[in-house]
Design an enzyme around this catalytic site. Structure first.
Site, PDB file in Angstrom:
ATOM      1  N   ASP A 159       0.857  -1.184   0.000  1.00  0.00           N
ATOM      2  CA  ASP A 159       0.000   0.000   0.000  1.00  0.00           C
ATOM      3  C   ASP A 159       0.899   1.241   0.000  1.00  0.00           C
ATOM      4  O   ASP A 159       1.676   1.442   0.927  1.00  0.00           O
ATOM      5  CB  ASP A 159      -0.896  -0.031   1.246  1.00  0.00           C
ATOM      6  CG  ASP A 159      -1.794   1.189   1.336  1.00  0.00           C
ATOM      7  OD1 ASP A 159      -2.453   1.488   0.336  1.00  0.00           O
ATOM      8  OD2 ASP A 159      -1.818   1.840   2.388  1.00  0.00           O
ATOM      9  N   THR A 192      -3.116   5.153  -3.977  1.00  0.00           N
ATOM     10  CA  THR A 192      -2.041   5.904  -3.300  1.00  0.00           C
ATOM     11  C   THR A 192      -0.689   5.666  -3.964  1.00  0.00           C
ATOM     12  O   THR A 192       0.203   6.504  -3.875  1.00  0.00           O
ATOM     13  CB  THR A 192      -1.957   5.498  -1.811  1.00  0.00           C
ATOM     14  OG1 THR A 192      -1.927   4.073  -1.729  1.00  0.00           O
ATOM     15  CG2 THR A 192      -3.137   6.010  -1.039  1.00  0.00           C
ATOM     16  N   THR A 193      -0.524   4.499  -4.611  1.00  0.00           N
ATOM     17  CA  THR A 193       0.737   4.237  -5.327  1.00  0.00           C
ATOM     18  C   THR A 193       0.714   4.954  -6.678  1.00  0.00           C
ATOM     19  O   THR A 193       1.679   5.611  -7.068  1.00  0.00           O
ATOM     20  CB  THR A 193       0.927   2.722  -5.535  1.00  0.00           C
ATOM     21  OG1 THR A 193       0.686   2.053  -4.304  1.00  0.00           O
ATOM     22  CG2 THR A 193       2.324   2.394  -6.007  1.00  0.00           C
ATOM     23  N   ASP A 493      -9.096  -0.067   2.358  1.00  0.00           N
ATOM     24  CA  ASP A 493      -9.069   0.365   0.953  1.00  0.00           C
ATOM     25  C   ASP A 493     -10.364  -0.010   0.236  1.00  0.00           C
ATOM     26  O   ASP A 493     -10.901   0.778  -0.542  1.00  0.00           O
ATOM     27  CB  ASP A 493      -7.870  -0.254   0.221  1.00  0.00           C
ATOM     28  CG  ASP A 493      -6.593   0.545   0.453  1.00  0.00           C
ATOM     29  OD1 ASP A 493      -6.645   1.437   1.314  1.00  0.00           O
ATOM     30  OD2 ASP A 493      -5.574   0.274  -0.195  1.00  0.00           O
TER      31      ASP A 493
END
Length: 625
Positions: A159, A192-193, A493
């Site tokens: 994550d 988020t990546t 998530d």
């Protein structure tokens, strides 16, 4: 005859070395007023790009020569204004130029004009290093990172937000990317990546544009224009979704879970996430989801298969009195005062000289506690939750003995931060003093029981609440701490993805499809623009290809041939073609049920562009005490 200097001539501009500029400055200042200074024309048969400037009594003459080996080249119009050659007032002439060359225009120290460029490139390379660090963890086939902190605790995750949060980042510009990932986590919860990788790719494009000599402000404004057009393109690509369409919601949650360590359990965790969100909102009117209404309780032991969704309250604290483990038709009270003998405000000692006094002290203490317990019993309470106390024992042994006699189940050490959730779930109100402990402060439930978890501890479940608030609890089980924490992050998530669909009810294809479509359509859009803007928008479009390229790379495919084929499919109008990492090729991603909320992509694009624009605008770093 003066020094021989070097100059490069083109029809529109004269490109000079700094020494040539100093010489021309003298020539221009000596020219009669009102006559525009210009260089003599080069010999017609000479094909050289560089010329020597010879300064004689008649003025300047040009002779062809080779390329200068060193010296930075400045550029001036072919028929310049004398002001073009003037040095800034705070810039002294270079060493080697005569003192008079500055014409008395200022005596300040020379400022290196390269500093802003160096700062910019330093910031960009630091931020790109952060983006490169997490590139390999993008997508279903992405790698995981093992993070060890100073105490030796280990975290295994892919994550983006978690990795960056735990990384020790010292460079201020690189820290901006950590904040960017955090902002995406708050706004959308997923992607988020991706957001950091997009920002890294945009910064890479900026480097190339800056090296071409394009001003940072022009790049920044063009990126904003490209972003607005990009959001428009993404919105056109999306398709609306109804919250009643459970299948689509499940597909979105599954897509989010596919890139996690616990992806093999997505068939269990996806329905759990969808059910949890649907229970805490009213689908007809909801515009957002408060994830604080969904409590995730972690309990070591068992496997992820043992995870469950409980409509009600789950507490990890043990029941204090061993005799009572199950209470039906529970009347639940929550107290914030202590059931123990009162203490003085200051530390002082009481000396008891004889047994009679000692007996009297114990009798008073017993009477005081019995009175408290009787008042609790009088309200009809049969389950008592006691908030943790740091001043003195929240529950004395004597009080526990009396409560046990009166068949009241006791759970102590309730954390302060859990109070709000407990009150919302079972409809009770916290009581700070015994005088306020009345029947209307109690919550009621069908059943409160302590459940044994096959030898791995116990949980207290309170179910069938009479006036339930819209809250649920997810119990996460796992064989070790690392698995439980990763499962919790994955469920968070998945919940965030459903929340995105509640906020903005639209879906787009996943698998790199939106990014390639953006690259294609923005390239077309750049052709309608003119000048520098066109270059910058084109660079923005090329930067978008980093996502499909990274997805292909992480899946073990050839990134160049995969992205080329994908571009070709999109050029033929197949908007939903994406990289299918399971089959190792390109297919219609919607048919493979790989979908993501529109909000995730829009938010990632917006936040990444804003961060890149901020980094571009920085031209100096000032340290303060």
């Amino acid at each position: 005859m003066r020094t021989t200097l070097l100059v490069r001539s083109s029809p529109a501009h004269i490109h000079l070395t700094r020494r040539a500029a100093d010489s021309l400055l003298r020539h221009v200042s000596a020219a009669p007023q009102g006559r525009p200074p210009s260089l003599p024309p080069p010999p017609p048969d000479a094909g050289a790009a560089f010329w020597k400037v010879r300064e004689g009594r008649e003025g300047l003459s040009l002779l062809p020569c080779g390329r200068p080996e060193s010296g930075s080249i400045r550029s001036f119009p072919a028929h310049p204004d004398p002001a073009d050659f003037a040095m800034p007032e705070n810039v002294a002439p270079r060493s080697g130029a005569p003192a008079g060359a500055a014409g008395g225009r200022g005596k300040g120290a020379y400022q290196d004009r390269d500093k802003p460029a160096q700062i910019r490139f330093s910031n960009i390379s630091a931020a790109k290093a952060v983006a490169d660090a997490i590139r390999t963890s993008l997508g279903p086939k992405g790698m995981d990172k093992m993070i060890q902190d100073g105490k030796g605790d280990v975290t295994i995750t892919n994550d983006g937000a978690t990795i960056l949060k735990q990384m020790q980042v010292l460079h201020p510009a690189a820290r901006m990317l950590v904040e960017l990932s955090k902002a995406q986590d708050i706004e959308a919860g997923d992607g988020t990546t991706s957001v950091v990788i997009i920002a890294g790719s945009l910064l890479d494009s900026c480097t190339k544009l800056l090296q071409k000599g394009i001003h940072p402000t022009i790049i920044s404004e063009s990126f904003q224009k490209a972003l607005e057009k990009g959001i428009e393109i993404l919105t056109d690509m999306s398709r609306p979704v109804e919250l009643s369409d459970r299948e689509t919601l499940l597909n979105s949650a599954t897509t989010s879970l596919n890139s996690k360590v616990v992806s093999q359990y997505s068939s269990l965790l996806s329905p759990m996430s969808v059910n949890a969100v649907m229970k805490v909102i009213d689908p007809a009117t909801a515009t957002s989801v408060d994830l604080r209404d969904i409590k995730i309780v972690k309990k070591l032991g068992g496997t992820i298969d043992d995870c469950e969704l409980v409509e009600g309250l789950v507490l990890t604290q043990k029941v204090s009195n061993s005799g009572i483990t199950r209470v039906e038709k529970a009347k639940i009270g929550l107290i914030q005062f202590c059931l123990s003998a009162p203490k003085t405000d200051m530390d002082n000692q009481i000396v008891v000289s004889d047994y009679a006094q000692m007996d009297r002290v114990l009798r008073e203490e017993r009477a005081y506690i019995l009175n408290l317990v009787k008042q609790i019993k009088k309200t009809g309470c049969n389950v008592l939750l006691i908030q943790k106390s740091i001043l003195r024992d929240a529950l004395s042994d004597l009080a526990l003995h009396f409560l046990n006699k009166m068949k009241i189940m006791v759970i102590k050490d309730i954390e302060r931060e859990d109070i709000e959730f407990i009150c919302k779930t079972i409809g009770t109100k916290p009581v700070a003093h015994i005088d306020q402990f009345t029947a209307d402060m109690l919550g009621s439930a069908e059943l409160a029981e302590e459940v044994n978890l096959n030898g791995s501890g116990k949980l207290l479940k309170i179910t069938g609440c009479a006036s339930p608030g819209k809250t649920v609890t997810i119990v996460v089980r796992g064989s070790n701490k690392l698995v439980i924490e990763e499962a919790e992050r994955s469920i968070h998530d998945a919940l965030c993805v459903i929340r995105c669909l509640v906020k903005k009810r639209a879906l787009i294809a996943g698998g790199g499809a939106p990014e390639i479509e953006l690259a294609l359509r923005l390239t077309e859009y750049s052709r309608t623009l003119s000048g520098m803007e066109s270059y910058c928008v084109r660079a923005f479009a090329d930067a978008m290809e980093v996502i499909p390229s990274t997805l292909a790379e992480n899946a073990g495919l050839n990134p160049i041939s995969t992205v080329t084929e994908l571009r070709n499919r999109h050029a033929q109008g197949e908007k939903t073609s994406g990289i299918n990492v399971r089959k190792g090729g390109i297919s219609n991603i919607l048919e493979e049920l790989v979908v993501q909320p529109l909000l995730v992509s829009v938010s990632a694009l917006t936040l990444a562009t804003e961060t890149v624009r901020s980094i571009l605008k920085i031209d100096d770093v000032v340290n303060t005490r």
